[in-house]
Design an enzyme around this catalytic site. Structure first.
Site, PDB file in Angstrom:
ATOM      1  N   GLY A  92      27.946  31.842  41.869  1.00 41.43           N
ATOM      2  CA  GLY A  92      27.305  31.363  43.096  1.00 41.43           C
ATOM      3  C   GLY A  92      25.918  31.982  43.242  1.00 41.43           C
ATOM      4  O   GLY A  92      24.918  31.289  43.466  1.00 41.43           O
ATOM      5  N   HIS A  93      25.849  33.319  43.071  1.00 37.81           N
ATOM      6  CA  HIS A  93      24.540  33.996  43.143  1.00 37.81           C
ATOM      7  C   HIS A  93      23.629  33.487  42.016  1.00 37.81           C
ATOM      8  O   HIS A  93      22.436  33.281  42.219  1.00 37.81           O
ATOM      9  CB  HIS A  93      24.699  35.509  42.965  1.00 37.81           C
ATOM     10  CG  HIS A  93      25.538  36.170  44.025  1.00 37.81           C
ATOM     11  ND1 HIS A  93      26.807  36.647  43.773  1.00 37.81           N
ATOM     12  CD2 HIS A  93      25.282  36.433  45.319  1.00 37.81           C
ATOM     13  CE1 HIS A  93      27.288  37.189  44.879  1.00 37.81           C
ATOM     14  NE2 HIS A  93      26.397  37.072  45.839  1.00 37.81           N
ATOM     15  N   ASP A 102      28.272  30.920  53.136  1.00 34.17           N
ATOM     16  CA  ASP A 102      28.070  31.639  54.401  1.00 34.17           C
ATOM     17  C   ASP A 102      27.232  30.741  55.303  1.00 34.17           C
ATOM     18  O   ASP A 102      26.066  31.038  55.600  1.00 34.17           O
ATOM     19  CB  ASP A 102      27.354  32.967  54.137  1.00 34.17           C
ATOM     20  CG  ASP A 102      28.211  33.900  53.308  1.00 34.17           C
ATOM     21  OD1 ASP A 102      29.240  34.347  53.800  1.00 34.17           O
ATOM     22  OD2 ASP A 102      27.846  34.157  52.143  1.00 34.17           O
ATOM     23  N   ARG A 161      34.582  38.869  47.109  1.00 33.11           N
ATOM     24  CA  ARG A 161      35.850  39.379  47.656  1.00 33.11           C
ATOM     25  C   ARG A 161      37.073  38.766  46.965  1.00 33.11           C
ATOM     26  O   ARG A 161      38.183  39.259  47.176  1.00 33.11           O
ATOM     27  CB  ARG A 161      35.922  39.157  49.167  1.00 33.11           C
ATOM     28  CG  ARG A 161      34.968  40.067  49.937  1.00 33.11           C
ATOM     29  CD  ARG A 161      35.204  40.030  51.443  1.00 33.11           C
ATOM     30  NE  ARG A 161      34.483  41.091  52.121  1.00 33.11           N
ATOM     31  CZ  ARG A 161      33.312  40.947  52.750  1.00 33.11           C
ATOM     32  NH1 ARG A 161      32.719  39.776  52.789  1.00 33.11           N
ATOM     33  NH2 ARG A 161      32.725  41.978  53.338  1.00 33.11           N
ATOM     34  N   LYS A 167      33.616  30.554  45.076  1.00 29.32           N
ATOM     35  CA  LYS A 167      33.319  31.853  44.447  1.00 29.32           C
ATOM     36  C   LYS A 167      32.918  32.851  45.523  1.00 29.32           C
ATOM     37  O   LYS A 167      32.150  32.526  46.429  1.00 29.32           O
ATOM     38  CB  LYS A 167      32.157  31.714  43.471  1.00 29.32           C
ATOM     39  CG  LYS A 167      32.427  30.726  42.347  1.00 29.32           C
ATOM     40  CD  LYS A 167      32.417  31.388  41.012  1.00 29.32           C
ATOM     41  CE  LYS A 167      32.625  30.346  39.929  1.00 29.32           C
ATOM     42  NZ  LYS A 167      32.990  30.913  38.641  1.00 29.32           N
ATOM     43  N   GLY A 224      23.315  30.925  50.141  1.00 26.20           N
ATOM     44  CA  GLY A 224      24.392  29.996  49.789  1.00 26.20           C
ATOM     45  C   GLY A 224      25.012  29.383  51.041  1.00 26.20           C
ATOM     46  O   GLY A 224      25.119  30.032  52.085  1.00 26.20           O
TER      47      GLY A 224
HETATM   48  O1  PAF Z   1      25.153  37.056  52.092  1.00 24.82           O
HETATM   49  C1  PAF Z   1      25.052  38.264  51.781  1.00 24.82           C
HETATM   50  O2  PAF Z   1      25.378  38.680  50.674  1.00 24.82           O
HETATM   51  C2  PAF Z   1      24.482  39.245  52.806  1.00 24.82           C
HETATM   52  O3  PAF Z   1      24.910  38.935  54.088  1.00 24.82           O
HETATM   53  C3  PAF Z   1      22.954  39.349  52.747  1.00 24.82           C
HETATM   54  C4  PAF Z   1      22.273  38.049  53.145  1.00 24.82           C
HETATM   55  C5  PAF Z   1      22.514  39.745  51.349  1.00 24.82           C
HETATM   56  C6  PAF Z   1      22.475  40.433  53.710  1.00 24.82           C
HETATM   57  O4  PAF Z   1      22.990  41.671  53.386  1.00 24.82           O
END
Ligand code: PAF
Length: 302
Positions: free
Chosen positions: A36-37, A150, A187, A184, A147
């Site tokens: 995802g990242h 969230d 956690r 994904k 993403g």
């Molecule tokens: O989505 C995340 O991983 C976190 O909330 C973020 C945006 C990096 C802020 O810490």
């Protein structure tokens, strides 16, 4: 690719890129990176000359009983993924670099943050807005990538950028899923084999709800009841919330009308709290965004 730990190093590098006339994209993360990242970094690399990834488990967005200490970390693996995906710089500060011991200034949002995850995690979005604002000031990117998993965070960041006049384009990117549908998430690593199977009730509920809405169901309760029934059939799952809100304002709705809606859930699988969602934008069905039916659009004839 460089990895740096201080704000001064980031600023120096970004200033040097700016002198060359290069554009900069930022991908804020808390590390333990997954596909995802990676999709965010790849997109940022396609749309900017240089990409900065922040890799920082932000303490201010965790409540006192949450998983700050146990949050998974693997910086070496993160660096490899960043490099493969096209990042130019990874910023990996210590908490003391980001927060002075007597830091007492926060970015607090009055609306949007009291629904959905904000109800169970009352200080979460204050921490997110604060750290993201700090990262925006440190990196000064042209674009920042978040993403859709969230989704409330994405709506909150968009509102913060508008309200505080950050000159940054916020780019929302689609949810990346495992082959079997599970969204994904860093956690997911907490799940036992049995819980991993049980966790599929989230994506099953998301897909079922999305199908109903795409087929024309407009009553939120009808959709949400069907989604809840799927989750409640899984013995290891405990619902935190399953709700439908107006995506821009994060206010609950009863009927889908002509604004984009977010149908979001948080579900405990054992002790692990997972989130998932879908967004439905009636304008995408209606051709031109006027809100009338796509079959006989009054403006564009779509
Ligand atoms: O989505 C995340 O991983 C976190 O909330 C973020 C945006 C990096 C802020 O810490």
């Amino acid at each position: 690719m460089q990895a740096v730990t201080t704000i001064a190093e980031v600023r120096e590098q970004v200033k040097a890129w700016r002198r060359e006339g290069l554009t900069v994209g930022l991908v804020p993360t808390m590390g333990f990176l997954h596909e995802g990242h990676k999709s965010l970094i790849v997109r940022a690399a396609a749309e900017n000359d240089r990409v900065v990834v922040s890799d920082f488990v932000n303490p201010t967005q965790f409540g006192p009983t949450e998983d700050l200490e146990s949050y998974p970390r693997d910086f070496e693996r993160d660096c490899k993924l960043c490099e493969e995906a096209g990042a130019a710089l990874v910023f990996h500060p210590e908490p003391s670099e980001m927060y002075a011991p007597n830091a007492c200034t926060y970015v607090n949002m009055d609306e949007l943050t009291h629904e959905l995850c904000g109800l169970t995690r009352p200080i979460h979005f204050r921490g997110v807005c604060t750290v993201v604002s700090k990262l925006f000031h440190i990196v000064c990117p042209d674009r920042a990538y978040f993403g859709q998993k969230d989704a409330q965070q994405l709506a909150v960041i968009r509102r913060m950028v508008r309200d505080l006049n950050f000159d940054i384009q916020i780019v929302g990117c689609p949810i990346i899923r495992e082959e079997d549908g599970l969204a994904k998430s860093s956690r997911n690593t907490y799940l036992s084999a049995e819980e991993r199977t049980a966790a599929l009730c989230l994506s099953r509920a998301v897909f079922a709800g999305q199908k109903m809405v795409e087929a024309g169901e407009r009553d939120a309760k009808t959709v949400l009841d069907a989604m809840r029934a799927i989750i409640e059939a899984e013995p290891l799952a405990k619902i935190d919330y399953v709700k439908m809100v107006d995506f821009e304002n994060i206010v609950q709705i009863e009927k889908i009308e002509n604004v984009p809606v977010l149908c979001a859930m948080a579900v405990y699988i054992g002790k692990t709290r997972l989130i998932d969602n879908f967004i439905y934008d009636p304008a995408e069905d209606a051709g031109c965004g006027c809100g009338c039916s796509g079959d006989s659009c009054c403006c564009c004839g779509a």
